[in-house]
Design an enzyme around this catalytic site. Structure first.
Site, mmCIF file in Angstrom:
data_model
loop_
_atom_site.group_PDB
_atom_site.id
_atom_site.type_symbol
_atom_site.label_atom_id
_atom_site.label_comp_id
_atom_site.label_asym_id
_atom_site.label_seq_id
_atom_site.Cartn_x
_atom_site.Cartn_y
_atom_site.Cartn_z
ATOM 1 N N GLU A 65 56.154 65.102 35.490
ATOM 2 C CA GLU A 65 55.708 64.832 34.120
ATOM 3 C C GLU A 65 56.762 65.271 33.101
ATOM 4 O O GLU A 65 57.052 64.548 32.161
ATOM 5 C CB GLU A 65 54.379 65.550 33.815
ATOM 6 C CG GLU A 65 53.163 64.947 34.491
ATOM 7 C CD GLU A 65 52.732 63.598 33.932
ATOM 8 O OE1 GLU A 65 53.311 63.125 32.936
ATOM 9 O OE2 GLU A 65 51.800 63.000 34.509
ATOM 10 N N ASP A 83 52.345 62.423 24.509
ATOM 11 C CA ASP A 83 52.091 63.389 25.581
ATOM 12 C C ASP A 83 52.930 64.634 25.310
ATOM 13 O O ASP A 83 54.104 64.519 24.949
ATOM 14 C CB ASP A 83 52.476 62.802 26.939
ATOM 15 C CG ASP A 83 51.631 61.588 27.304
ATOM 16 O OD1 ASP A 83 50.498 61.474 26.808
ATOM 17 O OD2 ASP A 83 52.114 60.751 28.084
#
Length: 129
Positions: free
Chosen positions: A35, A52
């Site tokens: 991520e 994000d």
């Protein structure tokens, strides 16, 4: 802050992520690797206008408030900036809420694509935990 692999594993373990909702520590370290590359300052804008944030790339449409995402729900009740701290407590606490949803860790695309069904124990191998 960019964490080392074992350093992150130790921090996540201390914060209670090991086997949280049945997901071993290796799953969390693997998710963080793909991520954010272990970087607490990572941000990525999505096509829907949401962003994000942080080491686990937590999304502003649902989980945090960044003041610029239309219709944000802020289900973790935190400013998104809290997810960029070198102290990962806020990210971990929010991740616990996310993974408690019926989708579990499938909420993380990188986990689904790169970690799910693999030997995630490799991510904590050799770490003193």
């Amino acid at each position: 802050k960019v964490y080392g692999r074992c350093e992150l594993a130790a921090a996540m373990k201390r914060l209670g992520l090991d086997n949280y909702r049945g997901y071993s520590l290796g799953n969390w370290v693997c998710a963080a690797k793909f991520e954010s590359n272990f970087n607490t300052h990572a941000t990525n804008r999505n096509t829907d206008g949401s962003t994000d944030y942080g080491i686990l790339q937590i999304n502003s449409r649902w989980w945090c408030n960044d003041g610029r995402t239309p219709g944000s729900r802020n289900l973790c009740n935190i400013p998104c900036s809290a997810l960029l701290s070198s102290d990962i407590t806020a990210s971990v606490n929010c991740a616990k809420k996310i993974v408690s949803d019926r989708n579990g860790m499938n909420a993380w695309v990188a986990w689904r694509n790169r970690c799910k069904g693999t030997d995630v124990h490799a991510w904590i191998r050799g770490c003193r935990l």
